[in-house]
Scaffold this active site. Structure first.
Site, PDB file in Angstrom:
ATOM      1  N   GLY A   1       0.805  -1.221   0.000  1.00  0.00           N
ATOM      2  CA  GLY A   1       0.000   0.000   0.000  1.00  0.00           C
ATOM      3  C   GLY A   1       0.838   1.271   0.000  1.00  0.00           C
ATOM      4  O   GLY A   1       0.471   2.265  -0.635  1.00  0.00           O
ATOM      5  N   ASN A   2       2.006   1.228   0.674  1.00  0.00           N
ATOM      6  CA  ASN A   2       2.786   2.458   0.813  1.00  0.00           C
ATOM      7  C   ASN A   2       3.452   2.908  -0.481  1.00  0.00           C
ATOM      8  O   ASN A   2       3.802   4.071  -0.635  1.00  0.00           O
ATOM      9  CB  ASN A   2       3.834   2.282   1.905  1.00  0.00           C
ATOM     10  CG  ASN A   2       4.883   1.296   1.485  1.00  0.00           C
ATOM     11  OD1 ASN A   2       4.582   0.133   1.221  1.00  0.00           O
ATOM     12  ND2 ASN A   2       6.111   1.740   1.362  1.00  0.00           N
TER      13      ASN A   2
ATOM     14  N   LYS B   1     -10.757 -10.315   7.268  1.00  0.00           N
ATOM     15  CA  LYS B   1     -10.023  -9.187   6.665  1.00  0.00           C
ATOM     16  C   LYS B   1     -10.810  -7.879   6.816  1.00  0.00           C
ATOM     17  O   LYS B   1     -11.883  -7.722   6.240  1.00  0.00           O
ATOM     18  CB  LYS B   1      -9.793  -9.512   5.189  1.00  0.00           C
ATOM     19  CG  LYS B   1      -9.152  -8.414   4.406  1.00  0.00           C
ATOM     20  CD  LYS B   1      -7.672  -8.346   4.644  1.00  0.00           C
ATOM     21  CE  LYS B   1      -7.076  -7.166   3.890  1.00  0.00           C
ATOM     22  NZ  LYS B   1      -5.783  -6.779   4.419  1.00  0.00           N
TER      23      LYS B   1
ATOM     24  N   LYS C   1      -3.008 -10.125  -1.142  1.00  0.00           N
ATOM     25  CA  LYS C   1      -2.169  -9.869  -2.324  1.00  0.00           C
ATOM     26  C   LYS C   1      -0.819 -10.588  -2.244  1.00  0.00           C
ATOM     27  O   LYS C   1      -0.238 -10.926  -3.266  1.00  0.00           O
ATOM     28  CB  LYS C   1      -1.978  -8.373  -2.559  1.00  0.00           C
ATOM     29  CG  LYS C   1      -1.065  -7.651  -1.558  1.00  0.00           C
ATOM     30  CD  LYS C   1       0.210  -7.173  -2.214  1.00  0.00           C
ATOM     31  CE  LYS C   1       1.163  -6.434  -1.324  1.00  0.00           C
ATOM     32  NZ  LYS C   1       1.089  -6.457   0.120  1.00  0.00           N
TER      33      LYS C   1
ATOM     34  N   LYS D   1       2.998 -12.207   4.446  1.00  0.00           N
ATOM     35  CA  LYS D   1       4.212 -12.073   3.628  1.00  0.00           C
ATOM     36  C   LYS D   1       5.139 -13.265   3.884  1.00  0.00           C
ATOM     37  O   LYS D   1       5.678 -13.856   2.960  1.00  0.00           O
ATOM     38  CB  LYS D   1       4.953 -10.769   3.946  1.00  0.00           C
ATOM     39  CG  LYS D   1       4.149  -9.539   3.577  1.00  0.00           C
ATOM     40  CD  LYS D   1       4.959  -8.282   3.778  1.00  0.00           C
ATOM     41  CE  LYS D   1       4.066  -7.065   3.899  1.00  0.00           C
ATOM     42  NZ  LYS D   1       2.924  -6.986   2.988  1.00  0.00           N
TER      43      LYS D   1
HETATM   44  P1  ADP Z   1       1.857  -3.788   2.818  1.00  0.00           P
HETATM   45  O1  ADP Z   1       0.918  -2.672   2.577  1.00  0.00           O
HETATM   46  O2  ADP Z   1       3.184  -3.580   2.170  1.00  0.00           O
HETATM   47  O3  ADP Z   1       1.263  -5.137   2.547  1.00  0.00           O
HETATM   48  P2  ADP Z   1       1.615  -4.325   5.695  1.00  0.00           P
HETATM   49  O4  ADP Z   1       1.298  -3.185   6.585  1.00  0.00           O
HETATM   50  O5  ADP Z   1       0.549  -5.307   5.394  1.00  0.00           O
HETATM   51  O6  ADP Z   1       2.240  -3.695   4.371  1.00  0.00           O
HETATM   52  O7  ADP Z   1       2.868  -5.139   6.295  1.00  0.00           O
HETATM   53  C1  ADP Z   1       4.074  -4.486   6.658  1.00  0.00           C
HETATM   54  C2  ADP Z   1       4.088  -4.213   8.157  1.00  0.00           C
HETATM   55  O8  ADP Z   1       4.303  -5.422   8.896  1.00  0.00           O
HETATM   56  C3  ADP Z   1       5.195  -3.338   8.656  1.00  0.00           C
HETATM   57  O9  ADP Z   1       4.919  -1.952   8.475  1.00  0.00           O
HETATM   58  C4  ADP Z   1       5.293  -3.722  10.155  1.00  0.00           C
HETATM   59  O10 ADP Z   1       4.590  -2.791  10.944  1.00  0.00           O
HETATM   60  C5  ADP Z   1       4.577  -5.065  10.241  1.00  0.00           C
HETATM   61  N1  ADP Z   1       5.291  -6.149  10.931  1.00  0.00           N
HETATM   62  C6  ADP Z   1       4.727  -6.988  11.821  1.00  0.00           C
HETATM   63  N2  ADP Z   1       5.595  -7.890  12.266  1.00  0.00           N
HETATM   64  C7  ADP Z   1       6.778  -7.651  11.640  1.00  0.00           C
HETATM   65  C8  ADP Z   1       8.080  -8.279  11.674  1.00  0.00           C
HETATM   66  N3  ADP Z   1       8.330  -9.327  12.436  1.00  0.00           N
HETATM   67  N4  ADP Z   1       9.045  -7.748  10.887  1.00  0.00           N
HETATM   68  C9  ADP Z   1       8.806  -6.677  10.117  1.00  0.00           C
HETATM   69  N5  ADP Z   1       7.596  -6.048  10.032  1.00  0.00           N
HETATM   70  C10 ADP Z   1       6.577  -6.519  10.780  1.00  0.00           C
HETATM   71 MG    MG Z   2      -0.552  -5.996   3.703  1.00  0.00          MG
END
Ligand code: ADP
Ligand code: MG
Length: 317
Positions: free
Chosen positions: A9-10, A127, A217, A279
């Protein structure tokens, strides 16, 4: 190499922004030079992306138009968001590709992702989508619209929950792969399965119906990378990679991780279910099934991450 990059998203919207189109283009213009650099090195680049804020906005527009314009089903909003974001990527990436003298056209596809009608996610929506609602609004929506809703205590509001079934098969995948096998990856940058793809279930005789769900995604990206026989899967996000002790005072950012190491960390609950969890699941699945590598990185470090100098590179051993 054939590289699949999933944009979070970012990359598409600035946190805390107003949500204007020019702001989105500006944000995507920050990611574009890095993506163009990958293309400039001669790699095949296939993009996919999230769509949470964009679908949230379409839902809000529908809500405000209630009584005048009929609601559209969620699966249609996913298709709309893929068109919108595909166009956004075209606007920002095309000039960046030109600057590295890459003659490639950005080509977004509307993609359908088959899910199983028996997926347990349909009985247990997880979700969160759309805006936050007050207690009284939430009560009314649960009763009248039969929405499943959850209270987010940190934000003090209720959100609608949708089922997030596992992606099973990308319906257009074979065609995109055939095209890549014919060298199409040297003349274009396909943008596929935006927002995880439009969730559909098979009804027989070639018919597929859209369903009220959203597909993760990152899990979709893992399936895309496998179906396209990619060499590398990259999940680009807003943190440097995968951390251990992420919420602690001194998180450890992993440069390399094995499947066993990630499995153990996941069991300890190191990865939040709504963010890093999917992820880790996505990269694990891709690496386990293909023996290739997957990377989680900040978008700005993408090129360095491909060389092993940034992000977290996940491999079998
Ligand atoms: P995107 O929009 O890229 O899918 P998300 O917000 O869904 O991003 O996922 C990324 C976020 O995951 C990071 O901003 C962080 O706050 C969070 N996060 C949670 N646990 C972890 C971890 N163990 N290592 C790194 N990031 C983490
Ligand atoms: Mg995400």
């Amino acid at each position: 190499m054939r590289i699949v990059v999933a944009l979070g998203g970012n990359a598409l919207a600035r946190a805390g922004g107003k949500g204007s189109w020019s702001e989105a283009v500006g944000q995507m213009e920050l990611a574009a030079p890095v993506l163009a650099q990958v293309v400039g090195r001669g790699h095949e680049l296939i993009l996919t992306h999230g769509n949470g804020p964009q679908v949230g906005r379409l839902l809000r527009q529908d809500e405000l138009a209630e009584g005048e314009v009929p609601f559209l089903p969620i699966h249609v909003l996913v298709a709309e968001s893929a068109g919108q974001i595909g166009y956004l990527i075209q606007e920002a990436l095309a000039p960046a590709l030109r600057r590295v003298r890459a003659r490639r056209t950005v080509v977004p596809f509307v993609c359908r992702m088959e899910v199983a009608p028996t997926d347990p996610a349909f009985r247990r929506p997880t979700k969160p989508v759309g805006r936050y609602y007050s207690d009284s609004e939430a009560r009314r929506l649960r009763r009248d619209a039969r929405w499943t809703m959850a209270l987010d205590r940190s934000r003090g509001g209720w959100r609608r929950l949708l089922p997030s079934p596992r992606p099973r098969r990308w319906l257009e995948g074979r065609t995109v792969r055939d095209w890549l096998e014919r060298g199409f990856g040297q003349s274009c940058v396909p943008v596929v399965t935006g927002g995880g793809g439009v969730p559909v279930v098979a009804r027989g005789r070639g018919r597929y119906d859209g369903v009220e769900a959203v597909i993760d995604k990152d899990l979709a990206a893992a399936l895309v990378a496998r179906q396209l026989n990619a060499d590398v899967l990259v999940i680009a996000t807003d943190v440097p990679g995968i951390a251990l002790g992420f919420r602690s005072a001194s998180p450890v950012w992993l440069r390399k991780a094995s499947l066993r190491q990630l499995g153990a960390a996941a069991t300890r609950g190191e990865f939040d279910p709504g963010s890093m969890g999917p992820k880790v699941e996505a990269v694990t699945e891709f690496v386990r099934r293909t023996g290739r590598v997957a990377i989680v990185t900040e978008i700005s470090s993408l090129v360095r991450a491909l060389d092993g100098g940034a992000g977290t590179t996940v491999s079998r051993l």
